[in-house]
Motif scaffolding. Structure first.
Motif, PDB file in Angstrom:
ATOM      1  N   LYS A  46      -4.402 -51.290  89.597  1.00  0.00           N
ATOM      2  CA  LYS A  46      -3.311 -51.559  90.553  1.00  0.00           C
ATOM      3  C   LYS A  46      -2.808 -50.265  91.183  1.00  0.00           C
ATOM      4  O   LYS A  46      -2.494 -50.224  92.374  1.00  0.00           O
ATOM      5  CB  LYS A  46      -2.162 -52.282  89.850  1.00  0.00           C
ATOM      6  N   LEU A  49      -5.325 -49.068  93.715  1.00  0.00           N
ATOM      7  CA  LEU A  49      -5.287 -49.873  94.937  1.00  0.00           C
ATOM      8  C   LEU A  49      -4.067 -49.519  95.796  1.00  0.00           C
ATOM      9  O   LEU A  49      -3.901 -50.052  96.893  1.00  0.00           O
ATOM     10  CB  LEU A  49      -5.232 -51.365  94.590  1.00  0.00           C
ATOM     11  N   LEU A  51      -1.021 -50.282  95.023  1.00  0.00           N
ATOM     12  CA  LEU A  51      -0.047 -51.379  94.955  1.00  0.00           C
ATOM     13  C   LEU A  51       1.136 -51.017  94.077  1.00  0.00           C
ATOM     14  O   LEU A  51       2.239 -51.510  94.276  1.00  0.00           O
ATOM     15  CB  LEU A  51      -0.714 -52.640  94.395  1.00  0.00           C
ATOM     16  N   LEU A  52       0.894 -50.157  93.095  1.00  0.00           N
ATOM     17  CA  LEU A  52       1.927 -49.815  92.123  1.00  0.00           C
ATOM     18  C   LEU A  52       2.101 -48.296  92.171  1.00  0.00           C
ATOM     19  O   LEU A  52       1.143 -47.572  91.907  1.00  0.00           O
ATOM     20  CB  LEU A  52       1.415 -50.245  90.744  1.00  0.00           C
ATOM     21  N   ALA A  71      -3.029 -48.501 102.385  1.00  0.00           N
ATOM     22  CA  ALA A  71      -3.621 -49.522 103.256  1.00  0.00           C
ATOM     23  C   ALA A  71      -5.064 -49.153 103.596  1.00  0.00           C
ATOM     24  O   ALA A  71      -5.950 -50.026 103.607  1.00  0.00           O
ATOM     25  CB  ALA A  71      -2.800 -49.681 104.525  1.00  0.00           C
ATOM     26  N   ARG A  74      -7.246 -49.940 100.684  1.00  0.00           N
ATOM     27  CA  ARG A  74      -7.483 -51.380 100.513  1.00  0.00           C
ATOM     28  C   ARG A  74      -8.455 -51.939 101.560  1.00  0.00           C
ATOM     29  O   ARG A  74      -9.056 -52.985 101.341  1.00  0.00           O
ATOM     30  CB  ARG A  74      -6.150 -52.134 100.538  1.00  0.00           C
ATOM     31  N   GLU A  75      -8.602 -51.227 102.700  1.00  0.00           N
ATOM     32  CA  GLU A  75      -9.617 -51.634 103.678  1.00  0.00           C
ATOM     33  C   GLU A  75     -11.026 -51.359 103.164  1.00  0.00           C
ATOM     34  O   GLU A  75     -11.970 -52.028 103.543  1.00  0.00           O
ATOM     35  CB  GLU A  75      -9.441 -50.842 104.983  1.00  0.00           C
ATOM     36  N   PHE A  79     -11.695 -56.037  95.250  1.00  0.00           N
ATOM     37  CA  PHE A  79     -11.047 -56.201  93.954  1.00  0.00           C
ATOM     38  C   PHE A  79     -11.329 -57.596  93.411  1.00  0.00           C
ATOM     39  O   PHE A  79     -11.099 -58.590  94.085  1.00  0.00           O
ATOM     40  CB  PHE A  79      -9.537 -55.964  94.101  1.00  0.00           C
ATOM     41  N   PRO A  81     -10.096 -59.726  90.311  1.00  0.00           N
ATOM     42  CA  PRO A  81      -9.166 -59.713  89.176  1.00  0.00           C
ATOM     43  C   PRO A  81      -9.774 -60.371  87.945  1.00  0.00           C
ATOM     44  O   PRO A  81     -10.774 -61.095  88.043  1.00  0.00           O
ATOM     45  CB  PRO A  81      -7.956 -60.513  89.660  1.00  0.00           C
ATOM     46  N   TYR A  83      -8.164 -62.595  85.936  1.00  0.00           N
ATOM     47  CA  TYR A  83      -7.724 -63.977  85.719  1.00  0.00           C
ATOM     48  C   TYR A  83      -8.254 -64.902  86.826  1.00  0.00           C
ATOM     49  O   TYR A  83      -8.780 -64.456  87.843  1.00  0.00           O
ATOM     50  CB  TYR A  83      -6.191 -64.027  85.697  1.00  0.00           C
ATOM     51  N   CYS A  85      -8.141 -66.919  90.008  1.00  0.00           N
ATOM     52  CA  CYS A  85      -7.332 -66.627  91.194  1.00  0.00           C
ATOM     53  C   CYS A  85      -7.826 -67.414  92.400  1.00  0.00           C
ATOM     54  O   CYS A  85      -7.684 -66.962  93.527  1.00  0.00           O
ATOM     55  CB  CYS A  85      -7.377 -65.132  91.496  1.00  0.00           C
ATOM     56  N   ALA A 147     -14.774 -60.244  96.705  1.00  0.00           N
ATOM     57  CA  ALA A 147     -14.567 -58.802  96.578  1.00  0.00           C
ATOM     58  C   ALA A 147     -15.597 -58.010  97.384  1.00  0.00           C
ATOM     59  O   ALA A 147     -15.380 -56.861  97.733  1.00  0.00           O
ATOM     60  CB  ALA A 147     -14.622 -58.385  95.111  1.00  0.00           C
TER      61      ALA A 147
END
Lengths: 297, 292
Positions: A46, A49, A51-52, A71, A74-75, A79, A81, A83, A85, A147
């Motif tokens: 995360k 990416l 995000l965090l 950003a 992320r282009e 990803f 995950p 779990y 989704c 992904a």
């Protein structure tokens, strides 16, 4: 240029420190990220990416800074995950096309890429059916397809073999290997199963309790060791005693004998011992290390 | 056999264009509009929205038919009253379809897949909200257009007055769509289990209207007209009617509305606060889900 570089990366949550001054640098290829559950693998993804925001430290992905160029990162990355989704009421095609558009691909390109990538992961006619009726293996393939659909330079795969049966696991591992070698996309794959990573990765990063334990090429983990494994039919103990009497360091381990190599002579002594005692030799091989040894030693 | 097929194709890199944020938000908006109407989904997902849309527009056609048959222009329904008369249908529509946009992707943990792409939480949420508003605008404005066109065919007197009332009613429809959509989405996002979400949204709209109507009747019976008017601030359909009456010059449809231009401004500010608050709630909820 490293695809991932982190310096002093720290992530503290109110009650837990997920990453603790992590320094790591990873080159292109298939890279395994190993750690027990809760070791900080998902948190690291995360953060990478963008995000965090980390509590402290810096990191870059594909040469882009996570704090300022999230950003742009992320282009260029994909990803998958850990779990479940996927929405159950749409088809894999509809979903993957939508996810391609969410990466900026124009509609015709999104449709074409989605069809291509679904074929690559091994979904054919069933891709037109709603995802709700898929098996775990098929769902994992859809997750992988979304992904890859925008042709990223790097993909983060979080526990891609989770919940798969042995055949599905082998298929997924083979796919991951192909993504790295044939597709030319770098892969960061997490798993807590070390044997799996040994099979597909070029490089392995091991984190434990948010700290870096090791970061090195798989080859160096699995280098040959200084011991031989000898397996004979009905006569393990006799051969053991015979070798011991010749001054060879030997110990039994299950059905086999483990012999320390002390030069070429060790091989000769084993050969002669087997011949003198009239035994059937089943196996004689030099042992390799496993990544697991890092944890057990 | 399948493996050999894979090898025959070979992996192709993509070096075509990658479009910017505007395209992403537009695509997301279209995706959500399709989701509200169940397009691209199994047939059962289309039943509810299209059935409710039919129920919503049917009275307009019947009314136009009545005008044409009886040749009595006064039978034509007031444009600004239509959404309020049919508020039960609008409420059921938003209750059944807001969870499709607000809680479906939360329930199935799809949100992190969006935020790991170049799309930020605010545009993501605004695209969802805009899709809901568009659907509600279609629900409320199409019957009004049917009434107006029907009126033109029936050659109702004072065409310019009708045109003015029609255009102002469309502004009212937009306001209905914004307020009802905002409240519906906010309640649905806070009740992620679908059954609860539907019940909660219906309860918020229909109970608030029923309670306000009861209070207004009791207040008027006791000749407390200011209480009767002010009660309207507490139900979304009444709130929009206050704006229609006090700022857009429409006739009153609700049981009572408060007096004065300033009450219209206050109602409009409350509408804006509802929309702003709902977007904030959606933003917080989706942002959190995207990082979990």
């Amino acid at each position: 240029m490293p695809i991932i570089a982190a310096q002093g990366l720290t992530m503290r949550f109110p009650r837990v420190t997920a990453l603790d001054r992590l320094d790591v640098s990873v080159e292109a290829g298939v890279v395994g990220l190993v750690g027990a559950n809760g070791a900080g693998k998902s948190t690291l993804i995360k953060i990478l990416l963008g995000l965090l925001p980390p509590t402290e430290g810096r990191a870059s992905v594909l040469g882009l800074d996570i704090a300022r160029e999230g950003a742009a990162i992320r282009e260029r990355v994909g990803f998958m995950p850990e779990y479940d989704c996927l929405p159950p009421d749409v088809s894999a095609t509809e979903f993957v096309v939508h996810m391609a558009r969410m990466c900026g691909l124009p509609p015709p390109a999104a449709r074409e890429r989605a069809a291509d990538v679904l074929r690559h992961v091994g979904l054919y006619e069933e891709r037109y059916r709603p995802i709700g009726g898929y098996s775990t293996g098929m769902k994992q393939k859809v997750k992988l397809a979304q992904a890859l659909v925008h042709d990223p330079q790097l993909v983060f795969l979080d526990e891609p073999t989770n919940g798969l049966d042995p055949a599905g696991r082998d298929e997924m591992l083979a796919l991951i290997r192909r993504i790295g070698s044939e597709f030319g996309i770098s892969v960061l794959v997490t798993s807590h199963l070390l044997g799996e990573l040994e099979r597909v990765c070029d490089h392995v990063v091991i984190i434990d309790g948010g700290k870096l334990l090791r970061s090195q090429a798989v080859e160096s983990f699995t280098a040959v060791s200084g011991v031989l494994t000898v397996e004979v039919q009905d006569g393990r103990d006799a051969l053991g005693e015979h070798l011991h009497a010749q001054g060879v360091a030997v110990r039994p381990e299950g059905r086999v004998l483990v012999v320390d190599i002390a030069g070429e002579r060790t091989y000769d002594l084993i050969r002669d011992g087997v011949a003198d005692l009239g035994l059937h030799l089943v196996r004689l091989e030099q042992r390799r290390h496993h990544i697991e040894d890092v944890f057990t030693s | 056999m399948s493996t050999s097929t894979i090898h025959d194709i070979g992996y192709r890199r993509y070096d075509g264009p990658r479009l910017g944020r505007g395209y992403l938000v537009r695509s997301l908006y279209v995706h959500n509009v399709r989701a509200v109407w169940g397009l691209g989904r199994p047939a059962r997902a289309k039943v509810m929205p299209f059935l409710l849309a039919a129920v919503m527009v049917a009275p307009a056609f019947m009314d136009v038919g009545a005008v044409l048959l009886t040749d009595r222009a006064e039978v034509l329904m007031r444009y600004s009253a239509y959404a309020i008369y049919l508020q039960v249908v609008v409420s059921i529509f938003v209750a059944s379809q807001a969870p499709v946009l607000a809680s479906r992707e939360l329930r199935f943990h799809v949100v992190p897949l969006y935020f790991s792409r170049p799309i930020a939480p605010l545009p993501f949420v605004l695209a969802k909200f805009a899709a809901m508003v568009t659907a509600l605008l279609t629900m409320t404005a199409v019957p009004v257009v049917v009434l107006y066109v029907g009126g033109l065919i029936a050659k109702v007197p004072h065409p310019l007055t009708h045109l003015r009332e029609f255009l102002l009613a469309l502004v009212g429809c937009a306001l209905f769509a914004l307020v009802i959509g905002a409240l519906g989405m906010a309640v649905a996002v806070l009740t992620p289990r679908r059954g609860f979400g539907v019940a909660a949204v219906i309860a918020v709209f229909l109970l608030s209207s029923a309670v306000v109507l009861l209070v207004q009747n009791i207040a008027e019976f006791r000749t407390n007209f200011s209480l009767a008017g002010n009660a309207g601030y507490f139900a979304p359909f009444n709130l929009v009617d206050i704006v229609q009456v006090r700022l857009l010059g429409a006739e009153r449809t609700a049981e009572a509305v408060p007096d004065g231009f300033i009450s219209g401004v206050l109602a409009l500010l409350l509408c804006a606060a509802l929309v702003g608050g709902a977007v904030a709630v959606l933003y917080r909820r989706f942002r959190k889900a995207g990082l979990s």
